[in-house]
Scaffold this motif. Sequence first.
Motif, PDB file in Angstrom:
ATOM      1  N   LYS A  67       0.796  -1.227   0.000  1.00  0.00           N
ATOM      2  CA  LYS A  67       0.000   0.000   0.000  1.00  0.00           C
ATOM      3  C   LYS A  67       0.832   1.282   0.000  1.00  0.00           C
ATOM      4  O   LYS A  67       0.287   2.367  -0.112  1.00  0.00           O
ATOM      5  N   ILE A  68       2.154   1.171   0.125  1.00  0.00           N
ATOM      6  CA  ILE A  68       3.006   2.366   0.128  1.00  0.00           C
ATOM      7  C   ILE A  68       3.104   2.901  -1.301  1.00  0.00           C
ATOM      8  O   ILE A  68       3.570   2.193  -2.199  1.00  0.00           O
ATOM      9  N   PRO A  69       2.670   4.148  -1.521  1.00  0.00           N
ATOM     10  CA  PRO A  69       2.753   4.717  -2.873  1.00  0.00           C
ATOM     11  C   PRO A  69       4.204   4.832  -3.349  1.00  0.00           C
ATOM     12  O   PRO A  69       5.102   5.178  -2.572  1.00  0.00           O
ATOM     13  N   ALA A  70       4.432   4.541  -4.605  1.00  0.00           N
ATOM     14  CA  ALA A  70       5.775   4.614  -5.190  1.00  0.00           C
ATOM     15  C   ALA A  70       6.341   6.028  -5.033  1.00  0.00           C
ATOM     16  O   ALA A  70       5.632   7.018  -5.226  1.00  0.00           O
ATOM     17  N   GLY A  71       7.599   6.109  -4.660  1.00  0.00           N
ATOM     18  CA  GLY A  71       8.278   7.397  -4.534  1.00  0.00           C
ATOM     19  C   GLY A  71       7.939   8.180  -3.287  1.00  0.00           C
ATOM     20  O   GLY A  71       8.401   9.305  -3.109  1.00  0.00           O
ATOM     21  N   SER A  72       7.143   7.595  -2.436  1.00  0.00           N
ATOM     22  CA  SER A  72       6.697   8.276  -1.221  1.00  0.00           C
ATOM     23  C   SER A  72       7.801   8.312  -0.169  1.00  0.00           C
ATOM     24  O   SER A  72       8.565   7.365  -0.027  1.00  0.00           O
ATOM     25  N   MET A  73       7.871   9.418   0.568  1.00  0.00           N
ATOM     26  CA  MET A  73       8.710   9.465   1.763  1.00  0.00           C
ATOM     27  C   MET A  73       7.950   8.689   2.826  1.00  0.00           C
ATOM     28  O   MET A  73       6.772   8.928   3.049  1.00  0.00           O
ATOM     29  N   VAL A  74       8.612   7.737   3.479  1.00  0.00           N
ATOM     30  CA  VAL A  74       7.936   6.857   4.430  1.00  0.00           C
ATOM     31  C   VAL A  74       8.375   7.188   5.856  1.00  0.00           C
ATOM     32  O   VAL A  74       9.566   7.257   6.148  1.00  0.00           O
ATOM     33  N   VAL A  75       7.379   7.380   6.725  1.00  0.00           N
ATOM     34  CA  VAL A  75       7.614   7.652   8.139  1.00  0.00           C
ATOM     35  C   VAL A  75       6.953   6.530   8.932  1.00  0.00           C
ATOM     36  O   VAL A  75       5.731   6.384   8.915  1.00  0.00           O
ATOM     37  N   ALA A  76       7.783   5.726   9.605  1.00  0.00           N
ATOM     38  CA  ALA A  76       7.263   4.637  10.442  1.00  0.00           C
ATOM     39  C   ALA A  76       7.114   5.154  11.863  1.00  0.00           C
ATOM     40  O   ALA A  76       8.076   5.661  12.451  1.00  0.00           O
ATOM     41  N   MET A  77       5.923   5.034  12.397  1.00  0.00           N
ATOM     42  CA  MET A  77       5.655   5.452  13.771  1.00  0.00           C
ATOM     43  C   MET A  77       5.980   4.262  14.668  1.00  0.00           C
ATOM     44  O   MET A  77       5.241   3.273  14.683  1.00  0.00           O
ATOM     45  N   CYS A  78       7.091   4.351  15.373  1.00  0.00           N
ATOM     46  CA  CYS A  78       7.526   3.211  16.191  1.00  0.00           C
ATOM     47  C   CYS A  78       8.212   3.698  17.459  1.00  0.00           C
ATOM     48  O   CYS A  78       8.795   4.777  17.484  1.00  0.00           O
ATOM     49  N   LYS A  82      12.588   8.467  16.636  1.00  0.00           N
ATOM     50  CA  LYS A  82      13.037   9.734  17.198  1.00  0.00           C
ATOM     51  C   LYS A  82      11.826  10.608  17.541  1.00  0.00           C
ATOM     52  O   LYS A  82      10.888  10.717  16.757  1.00  0.00           O
ATOM     53  N   GLN A  83      11.860  11.219  18.702  1.00  0.00           N
ATOM     54  CA  GLN A  83      10.835  12.190  19.071  1.00  0.00           C
ATOM     55  C   GLN A  83      11.252  13.550  18.531  1.00  0.00           C
ATOM     56  O   GLN A  83      12.442  13.839  18.415  1.00  0.00           O
ATOM     57  N   MET A  84      10.280  14.368  18.185  1.00  0.00           N
ATOM     58  CA  MET A  84      10.606  15.697  17.675  1.00  0.00           C
ATOM     59  C   MET A  84       9.527  16.694  18.056  1.00  0.00           C
ATOM     60  O   MET A  84       8.388  16.314  18.318  1.00  0.00           O
ATOM     61  N   SER A  85       9.906  17.940  18.052  1.00  0.00           N
ATOM     62  CA  SER A  85       8.959  19.012  18.349  1.00  0.00           C
ATOM     63  C   SER A  85       8.003  19.186  17.176  1.00  0.00           C
ATOM     64  O   SER A  85       8.264  18.706  16.061  1.00  0.00           O
ATOM     65  N   SER A  86       6.926  19.894  17.409  1.00  0.00           N
ATOM     66  CA  SER A  86       5.966  20.170  16.333  1.00  0.00           C
ATOM     67  C   SER A  86       6.617  20.994  15.223  1.00  0.00           C
ATOM     68  O   SER A  86       6.335  20.783  14.039  1.00  0.00           O
ATOM     69  N   GLU A  87       7.510  21.914  15.598  1.00  0.00           N
ATOM     70  CA  GLU A  87       8.192  22.729  14.588  1.00  0.00           C
ATOM     71  C   GLU A  87       9.088  21.870  13.700  1.00  0.00           C
ATOM     72  O   GLU A  87       9.104  22.027  12.476  1.00  0.00           O
ATOM     73  N   LYS A  88       9.820  20.960  14.316  1.00  0.00           N
ATOM     74  CA  LYS A  88      10.690  20.077  13.531  1.00  0.00           C
ATOM     75  C   LYS A  88       9.846  19.135  12.670  1.00  0.00           C
ATOM     76  O   LYS A  88      10.191  18.862  11.518  1.00  0.00           O
ATOM     77  N   ARG A 120      12.660  -0.930   7.871  1.00  0.00           N
ATOM     78  CA  ARG A 120      13.839  -0.747   7.018  1.00  0.00           C
ATOM     79  C   ARG A 120      13.517   0.085   5.782  1.00  0.00           C
ATOM     80  O   ARG A 120      14.405   0.719   5.213  1.00  0.00           O
ATOM     81  N   GLN A 121      12.267   0.094   5.346  1.00  0.00           N
ATOM     82  CA  GLN A 121      11.864   0.889   4.187  1.00  0.00           C
ATOM     83  C   GLN A 121      11.664   2.362   4.532  1.00  0.00           C
ATOM     84  O   GLN A 121      11.594   3.199   3.643  1.00  0.00           O
ATOM     85  N   ALA A 122      11.569   2.657   5.826  1.00  0.00           N
ATOM     86  CA  ALA A 122      11.236   4.011   6.260  1.00  0.00           C
ATOM     87  C   ALA A 122      12.398   4.976   6.078  1.00  0.00           C
ATOM     88  O   ALA A 122      13.549   4.646   6.351  1.00  0.00           O
ATOM     89  N   ASP A 123      12.074   6.175   5.627  1.00  0.00           N
ATOM     90  CA  ASP A 123      13.047   7.263   5.564  1.00  0.00           C
ATOM     91  C   ASP A 123      13.259   7.846   6.958  1.00  0.00           C
ATOM     92  O   ASP A 123      14.326   8.337   7.276  1.00  0.00           O
ATOM     93  N   ILE A 124      12.180   7.806   7.754  1.00  0.00           N
ATOM     94  CA  ILE A 124      12.210   8.355   9.104  1.00  0.00           C
ATOM     95  C   ILE A 124      11.493   7.379  10.029  1.00  0.00           C
ATOM     96  O   ILE A 124      10.437   6.852   9.685  1.00  0.00           O
ATOM     97  N   ARG A 125      12.082   7.148  11.200  1.00  0.00           N
ATOM     98  CA  ARG A 125      11.399   6.407  12.259  1.00  0.00           C
ATOM     99  C   ARG A 125      11.083   7.430  13.335  1.00  0.00           C
ATOM    100  O   ARG A 125      11.978   8.085  13.862  1.00  0.00           O
ATOM    101  N   MET A 126       9.805   7.539  13.658  1.00  0.00           N
ATOM    102  CA  MET A 126       9.366   8.582  14.568  1.00  0.00           C
ATOM    103  C   MET A 126       8.567   7.994  15.718  1.00  0.00           C
ATOM    104  O   MET A 126       7.779   7.068  15.529  1.00  0.00           O
ATOM    105  N   SER A 127       8.767   8.550  16.902  1.00  0.00           N
ATOM    106  CA  SER A 127       8.004   8.163  18.085  1.00  0.00           C
ATOM    107  C   SER A 127       7.252   9.381  18.588  1.00  0.00           C
ATOM    108  O   SER A 127       7.804  10.474  18.638  1.00  0.00           O
ATOM    109  N   MET A 128       6.003   9.193  18.970  1.00  0.00           N
ATOM    110  CA  MET A 128       5.224  10.299  19.529  1.00  0.00           C
ATOM    111  C   MET A 128       5.645  10.616  20.946  1.00  0.00           C
ATOM    112  O   MET A 128       5.563  11.751  21.378  1.00  0.00           O
TER     113      MET A 128
END
Length: 160
Positions: A67-78, A82-88, A120-128
């Motif tokens: 279901k991941i669209p081709a060429g999409s930037m992928v962000v895995a919520m795990c 990395k945690q980040m501010s709303s601005e970042k 492994r496919q994710a460009d970014i791994r993000m944690s809330m």
Amino acid sequence: MLAVTLICVGRLKDAFFDDASAEYLKRLTPFAKVNTVEIKQAPLSEKPSQTEIAKALETEGAEITKKIPAGSMVVAMCIEGKQMSSEKFSRIFTDAALTGRSHITFIIGGSCGIADSVKRQADIRMSMSEMTFPHRLARVMLLEQIYRAFKIAAGEKYHK
């Protein structure tokens, strides 16, 4: 216009989560084309073994990958992301646009997480947060933060 896809394992079962999700999807309309894709959660026994969990994650992961669209930037919520501010977080959207990426895909796994093959496919791994949230609430929280990110990028007052 930027396209955003949320791939979520499981569906919203409670009306209040569905209503909140619909509200943020409506608010996002001027900023992005947002699509939510729900993947069926793999069944698990009452007390699943690690092997059973791993197999379920791989089954879900295969469906997510389709279901991941081709060429999409992928962000895995795990959780290990990395945690980040709303601005970042807002800069993810502006940076994607500046680098010619017109599609961002966020992945929210099921109760056992996300398969390593998907991470492994994710460009970014993000944690809330270091806290644990129900996946239905995490979806609403992510939609709110996406809306906030666009408001920040637009220099609007929503974010204080």
